[in-house]
Design an enzyme around this catalytic site. Structure first.
Site, short mmCIF file in Angstrom:
data_model
loop_
_atom_site.label_atom_id
_atom_site.label_comp_id
_atom_site.label_asym_id
_atom_site.label_seq_id
_atom_site.Cartn_x
_atom_site.Cartn_y
_atom_site.Cartn_z
N LYS A 40 -33.56 -4.78 -9.91
CA LYS A 40 -34.02 -4.52 -11.29
C LYS A 40 -34.23 -3.00 -11.38
CE LYS A 40 -37.04 -3.64 -13.91
NZ LYS A 40 -37.03 -2.51 -14.88
N THR A 62 -47.93 4.02 -7.85
CA THR A 62 -48.91 3.30 -7.04
C THR A 62 -49.54 2.16 -7.86
OG1 THR A 62 -49.29 5.19 -5.63
CG2 THR A 62 -51.06 3.58 -5.71
N GLY A 105 -47.14 -0.61 -7.98
CA GLY A 105 -47.06 -1.09 -6.60
C GLY A 105 -48.20 -2.06 -6.28
N GLU A 153 -42.81 1.74 -1.70
CA GLU A 153 -42.74 3.19 -1.56
C GLU A 153 -43.30 3.76 -2.85
OE1 GLU A 153 -42.05 6.69 -2.08
OE2 GLU A 153 -39.91 6.27 -2.20
N CYS A 157 -41.01 11.78 -5.36
CA CYS A 157 -42.28 11.26 -4.86
C CYS A 157 -42.82 12.09 -3.70
CB CYS A 157 -42.12 9.81 -4.46
SG CYS A 157 -40.60 9.52 -3.55
N GLU A 159 -50.99 12.29 -9.19
CA GLU A 159 -49.56 12.60 -9.16
C GLU A 159 -49.10 12.95 -10.58
OE1 GLU A 159 -46.73 9.41 -8.28
OE2 GLU A 159 -45.73 10.79 -6.91
P1 NAP Z 1 -43.19 2.47 -12.65
O1 NAP Z 1 -43.84 1.98 -13.89
O2 NAP Z 1 -43.84 2.26 -11.37
O3 NAP Z 1 -41.69 1.87 -12.65
C1 NAP Z 1 -40.91 1.66 -11.50
C2 NAP Z 1 -40.13 0.38 -11.66
O4 NAP Z 1 -41.02 -0.73 -11.76
C3 NAP Z 1 -39.28 0.31 -12.91
O5 NAP Z 1 -38.10 -0.39 -12.63
C4 NAP Z 1 -40.15 -0.47 -13.87
O6 NAP Z 1 -39.42 -1.09 -14.91
C5 NAP Z 1 -40.73 -1.49 -12.93
N1 NAP Z 1 -41.97 -2.10 -13.39
C6 NAP Z 1 -42.91 -1.59 -14.23
N2 NAP Z 1 -43.92 -2.46 -14.37
C7 NAP Z 1 -43.63 -3.54 -13.61
C8 NAP Z 1 -44.30 -4.77 -13.33
N3 NAP Z 1 -45.47 -5.06 -13.88
N4 NAP Z 1 -43.70 -5.64 -12.49
C9 NAP Z 1 -42.52 -5.37 -11.91
N5 NAP Z 1 -41.84 -4.23 -12.15
C10 NAP Z 1 -42.40 -3.33 -12.98
O7 NAP Z 1 -42.92 3.97 -12.81
P2 NAP Z 1 -42.73 4.73 -14.19
O8 NAP Z 1 -43.57 4.15 -15.27
O9 NAP Z 1 -41.30 4.79 -14.44
O10 NAP Z 1 -43.33 6.12 -13.81
C11 NAP Z 1 -44.74 6.31 -13.80
C12 NAP Z 1 -45.16 7.06 -12.59
O11 NAP Z 1 -44.61 6.47 -11.41
C13 NAP Z 1 -44.67 8.48 -12.51
O12 NAP Z 1 -45.43 9.33 -13.25
C14 NAP Z 1 -44.79 8.73 -11.04
O13 NAP Z 1 -46.09 9.07 -10.71
C15 NAP Z 1 -44.46 7.43 -10.40
N6 NAP Z 1 -43.11 7.36 -9.87
C16 NAP Z 1 -42.97 7.40 -8.53
C17 NAP Z 1 -41.72 7.31 -7.98
C18 NAP Z 1 -41.50 7.36 -6.52
O14 NAP Z 1 -40.38 7.57 -6.08
N7 NAP Z 1 -42.51 7.12 -5.70
C19 NAP Z 1 -40.61 7.18 -8.79
C20 NAP Z 1 -40.78 7.10 -10.18
C21 NAP Z 1 -42.05 7.17 -10.70
P3 NAP Z 1 -39.32 -0.36 -16.33
O15 NAP Z 1 -38.55 0.89 -16.10
O16 NAP Z 1 -38.59 -1.33 -17.16
O17 NAP Z 1 -40.71 -0.09 -16.78
#
Ligand code: NAP
Ligand code: MG
Length: 507
Positions: free
Chosen positions: A185, A239, A242, A259, A293, A394
């Site tokens: 996904k 996080t 996660g 991760e 990250c 972050e």
């Molecule tokens: P995110 O919300 O953690 O999204 C990552 C993935 O998880 C996306 O595919 C997202 O889908 C999915 N997702 C979101 N909510 C979910 C849930 N309840 N159950 C299962 N899957 C779910 O990250 P983001 O909102 O794109 O970014 C927010 C923050 O995440 C950033 O500001 C950054 O701090 C962090 N981030 C970290 C990394 C890393 O490599 N560690 C990478 C990206 C972002 P959708 O896209 O459809 O929401």
């Protein structure tokens, strides 16, 4: 400049075929550099997730996939690597127009790393101890004992928008190497390159081995990670999500690797070679506009060098060209979305309010020809203390926090004073000193006189709240297998069995 290809509507990729959403709905994918629509993508439903998981389940349960010999499987991984190289231009284009990554970075790093990852894991697959023989023990009696490593089954991967296709391969490659099947996904900002990747991979694996379902995390993602027929969950992202995924996976005790975020400390020692440490530290935080990250977002600088280092950083940051990521001359592209741009600007505001001093940047940038894009200047804060919000949370944007220290023990203490532990770094000419500092840093990766040097044969993952488990290398193969102990007695006579007298006494 990358070649333009027609990107219209993308469907799910299930069981080797393009499949529209069960209700025919789509969502828009925008180019963060231009704000323009680049594609429409299937907005998945619970029914779609179920179809994808069932395809993966039946490819695992009924197919020959899991029983392939290691050398045949290694050949499949090599074949995938050649496919990626063959389709590199299209993958780079799709990745750049949706993630905003520069074509220069994606073609010179991401794609080469992806090719190398499949080839590296092919080699590790050949050497992998699928069956180990244990020594014949005197107790509890002579027996042949084996430890077998078997695939886990159907894997679910939920991936982020920053390095969409590269991070997807961190999950796809080890899953396939070990004989699992997978449903990915991708993040809703950036599903295109992952869909293309699945199509390419499906040319050399049976239908159902790799599937991609697209749509919102809260619905499609949650349905996937809670699906009763999914055996393992692998997630990269925030996080916060996660934590949620771990809670959801706990209900059925699914094997889980995470991760997550980082706030990685980068320590310059007094004897560092500043000619390398300064550009290296800026690479550490401004590559991909800070949306990595393991970015080195907290820079610890000794009193003695503080003014010199800050001045050098500001001069170098002024040379970074912010622009359209499609342009080979661009050093730094856009932020993924308007929302994320606002978040970063709010952090910059918070930094100023807390008393940090802007040494450079801090504002939006208007890029000619990309007026609707989301760009922010390389931003450096000085006079930051480690307890400030900008030093603890972050930001995921091009913002560096420079923190002063007077003694190395103080720097190490502050470096570790965070909930995260993804990466860390130290710059010094003294190798022994570097190892001493590296030993004390609580992080899954430590770079000495370098940054962002991920290797496909090295483990990647987090200490503390930066995650669970490791990706890449032979370590990742362990995360996609489960251990089975097989015992065969070598004692034919009942009376000589060690357990006989235990249950049957004198009889
Ligand atoms: P995110 O919300 O953690 O999204 C990552 C993935 O998880 C996306 O595919 C997202 O889908 C999915 N997702 C979101 N909510 C979910 C849930 N309840 N159950 C299962 N899957 C779910 O990250 P983001 O909102 O794109 O970014 C927010 C923050 O995440 C950033 O500001 C950054 O701090 C962090 N981030 C970290 C990394 C890393 O490599 N560690 C990478 C990206 C972002 P959708 O896209 O459809 O929401
Ligand atoms: Mg989110």
């Amino acid at each position: 400049m990358a070649v333009q290809v027609d990107v219209q509507t993308f469907f799910h990729f299930i069981n080797g075929q393009w499949v529209p959403a069960s209700n025919n709905e789509t969502f828009d994918v925008m180019n963060p550099a231009t704000g323009k629509l680049v594609a429409k993508v299937a907005k998945g439903t619970a029914e779609d997730v179920d179809s994808a998981v069932k395809a993966a389940r039946s490819a695992f349960d009924q197919g020959d996939w899991k029983n392939m010999k290691p050398n045949d499987r290694a050949n499949v991984l090599y074949a995938i690597s050649y496919k990626i190289a063959e389709h590199a231009q299209e993958l780079v284009y799709l990745e750049s127009i949706s993630s905003g990554g520069t074509v220069r970075r994606i073609s010179n790093i991401d794609v080469l790393q992806m090719v190398d990852l499949f080839q590296t894991l092919a080699k590790f697959t050949l050497e992998y101890p699928f069956s180990e023989t244990l020594p014949v023990p005197p107790f509890p009696g002579p027996a042949h004992n084996f430890v077998w490593r078997e695939p886990i089954g159907v894997c679910a991967a939920v991936t982020p928008w920053n390095l969409p296709m590269w991070i997807a391969t961190w999950k796809i490659a080890p899953a396939l190497a070990m004989g699992n099947t997978i449903v990915v996904k991708p993040a809703s900002y950036t599903p295109l390159s992952t869909l293309k990747l699945a199509e390419i991979i499906s040319e050399v694996v049976p239908p159902g081995v790799i599937n991609v379902v697209t749509g919102p995390g809260a619905e499609v993602g949650e349905t996937l990670v809670t699906h009763p027929q999914v055996d393992k969950v692998a997630f990269t992202g925030s996080t916060e999500v996660g934590r949620r995924i771990m809670e959801l996976a706990a209900r059925s005790i699914k094997k889980t690797t995470l991760e997550l975020g980082g706030k990685s400390p980068n320590i310059i020692l007094e004897d560092a070679d500043l000619n390398i440490a300064l550009p290296g530290s800026l690479l550490g935080v401004f590559l991909h506009s800070g949306q990595l990250c393991e970015s080195g977002t907290r820079l610890f600088v000794p009193d003695k060098l503080y003014d010199q280092v800050v001045q050098g950083l500001v001069t170098l940051a002024g040379k970074i060209k912010v622009g359209n990521p499609q342009d080979q001359m661009t050093d730094m592209g856009p932020i993924i979305s308007k929302k994320q741009k606002e978040t970063i600007l709010n952090y910059i505001q918070a930094g100023k309010q807390e008393g940090a001093v802007l040494a450079c940047g801090g504002k939006e940038v208007t890029v000619p020809g990309c007026e609707e894009g989301f760009f922010i200047e390389p931003t450096i804060f000085t006079n930051v203390t480690n307890d400030m919000k900008i030093a603890q949370e972050e930001i995921f944007g091009p913002v560096l926090c420079v923190i002063r220290y007077s003694h190395i023990d103080e720097a190490i203490h502050l470096a570790n004073d965070t909930i995260f532990g993804l990466a860390a770094g130290v710059w010094t000419r003294d190798v022994n000193k570097a190892y001493e500092v590296a030993r004390k840093l609580q992080a899954g990766t430590v770079w000495i006189n370098d940054w962002h040097m991920l290797r496909n044969d090295a483990p990647f993952g987090g200490y503390k709240q930066s995650g669970i488990g490791r990706e890449m290398g032979k370590y990742s193969l362990d995360e996609y297998t489960q251990l089975k102990h097989v015992h065969t007695s070598m004692v034919p006579e009942l009376e000589r069995r060690s357990w006989y007298g235990v249950l049957f006494g004198q009889n």
